[in-house]
Every structure is written in structure tokens, then in C-alpha cells.
Design a protein around this motif. Structure first.
Motif, mmCIF file in Angstrom:
data_model
loop_
_atom_site.group_PDB
_atom_site.id
_atom_site.type_symbol
_atom_site.label_atom_id
_atom_site.label_comp_id
_atom_site.label_asym_id
_atom_site.label_seq_id
_atom_site.Cartn_x
_atom_site.Cartn_y
_atom_site.Cartn_z
ATOM 1 N N UNK A 32 5.005 -25.093 -76.138
ATOM 2 C CA UNK A 32 4.324 -26.430 -76.391
ATOM 3 C C UNK A 32 3.078 -26.174 -75.365
ATOM 4 N N UNK A 33 2.677 -25.766 -74.529
ATOM 5 C CA UNK A 33 1.484 -24.681 -74.050
ATOM 6 C C UNK A 33 1.197 -25.449 -72.513
ATOM 7 N N UNK A 34 2.196 -25.962 -72.311
ATOM 8 C CA UNK A 34 2.455 -26.705 -70.633
ATOM 9 C C UNK A 34 1.732 -25.773 -69.514
ATOM 10 N N UNK A 35 1.188 -25.944 -69.076
ATOM 11 C CA UNK A 35 1.014 -24.802 -67.545
ATOM 12 C C UNK A 35 2.111 -25.410 -66.649
ATOM 13 N N UNK A 36 2.017 -24.192 -65.533
ATOM 14 C CA UNK A 36 4.120 -24.523 -65.069
ATOM 15 C C UNK A 36 3.707 -26.011 -64.048
ATOM 16 N N UNK A 37 2.042 -25.736 -63.190
ATOM 17 C CA UNK A 37 2.560 -27.285 -63.175
ATOM 18 C C UNK A 37 2.778 -28.295 -63.870
ATOM 19 N N UNK A 38 2.592 -28.654 -64.919
ATOM 20 C CA UNK A 38 2.368 -29.657 -65.809
ATOM 21 C C UNK A 38 4.209 -29.477 -66.708
ATOM 22 N N UNK A 39 4.972 -28.462 -67.243
ATOM 23 C CA UNK A 39 6.554 -28.061 -67.002
ATOM 24 C C UNK A 39 7.023 -28.945 -66.105
ATOM 25 N N UNK A 40 6.630 -28.635 -64.950
ATOM 26 C CA UNK A 40 7.335 -28.945 -63.685
ATOM 27 C C UNK A 40 7.033 -30.922 -63.296
ATOM 28 N N UNK A 41 5.779 -31.158 -63.724
ATOM 29 C CA UNK A 41 5.855 -32.255 -63.577
ATOM 30 C C UNK A 41 6.227 -33.314 -64.376
ATOM 31 N N UNK A 42 6.006 -32.488 -66.001
ATOM 32 C CA UNK A 42 7.044 -33.167 -66.693
ATOM 33 C C UNK A 42 8.588 -33.367 -67.023
ATOM 34 N N UNK A 43 9.510 -32.250 -66.532
ATOM 35 C CA UNK A 43 10.490 -32.510 -65.968
ATOM 36 C C UNK A 43 10.843 -33.568 -64.905
ATOM 37 N N UNK A 44 10.134 -33.473 -64.042
ATOM 38 C CA UNK A 44 10.204 -34.066 -62.636
ATOM 39 C C UNK A 44 10.237 -36.131 -63.144
ATOM 40 N N UNK A 45 8.835 -35.982 -64.382
ATOM 41 C CA UNK A 45 9.446 -37.316 -64.412
ATOM 42 C C UNK A 45 9.974 -38.134 -65.087
ATOM 43 N N UNK A 46 10.436 -36.978 -65.794
ATOM 44 C CA UNK A 46 12.170 -37.422 -66.450
ATOM 45 C C UNK A 46 11.427 -36.742 -68.109
#
Length: 91
Positions: A32-46
Motif C-alpha cells: 500500500x506504499x505507507x511510510x514506516x511512520x504512516x503505517x505506525x500511525x495507521x495502526x495506532x488510529x484503529x
């Protein structure tokens, strides 16, 4: 987020939930092309609430059929463009 259990001999023990999370992170980063920070944020935000049955992509709140169709279409288009780019680079 990911905290495998350490055994007495110092080796890490990964449960099935840990492995599932690792595979989910891999999908977010590479497919899906997320950055590491973006993937971390995505998982934290549910972002783990649910997944689309065809693409395996996470379904967030308010995601309707039209958004899923658009997402699948964009993912297919991205794959086609990558294949086309590979063909062009060979020439």
C-alpha cells in the motif's frame, strides 16, 4: 505495539498475533506504499478494524462500497503501471 516474549535463554517467542501484525505491517509498507511512520500511525488510529475481502486492505470507519471499488481500481492501476514501467526499462 509489537512486543514478543523473551524466553529464559534470550530468544524471542512470537505468538500468532505477533506474526499477524508483522504481516499486516509488511502489507502496509510494500503493497500500500505507507511510510514506516504512516503505517505506525495507521495502526495506532484503529486501522485494524476490518479488512476488504478482495484486497485485504483495511476498512476504516465510513468506508462504503464506492470507496472500496475506487481503492481496488487504484491498486490495480498501480500494478499495471509498475508492469508497464518494467517493460519500458528493459528497452
Amino acid at each position: 505495539m509489537l512486543e514478543p516474549e523473551k524466553r529464559s535463554n534470550g530468544r524471542r517467542f512470537y505468538r500468532q498475533e505477533d506474526v499477524d501484525l508483522i504481516l499486516k505491517i509488511k502489507r502496509l509498507l510494500y503493497d500500500e506504499g505507507f511510510t514506516i511512520a504512516g503505517a505506525r500511525r495507521h495502526l495506532r488510529e484503529g486501522g485494524t478494524a476490518g479488512t476488504d475481502s478482495e484486497t485485504g486492505a483495511p476498512i476504516g470507519p465510513g468506508y462504503g462500497a464506492a470507496q472500496l471499488l475506487n481503492r481496488k481500481m487504484l491498486l490495480d492501476m498501480r500494478d499495471s503501471l509498475r508492469a508497464f514501467l518494467t517493460l519500458l526499462e528493459r528497452r
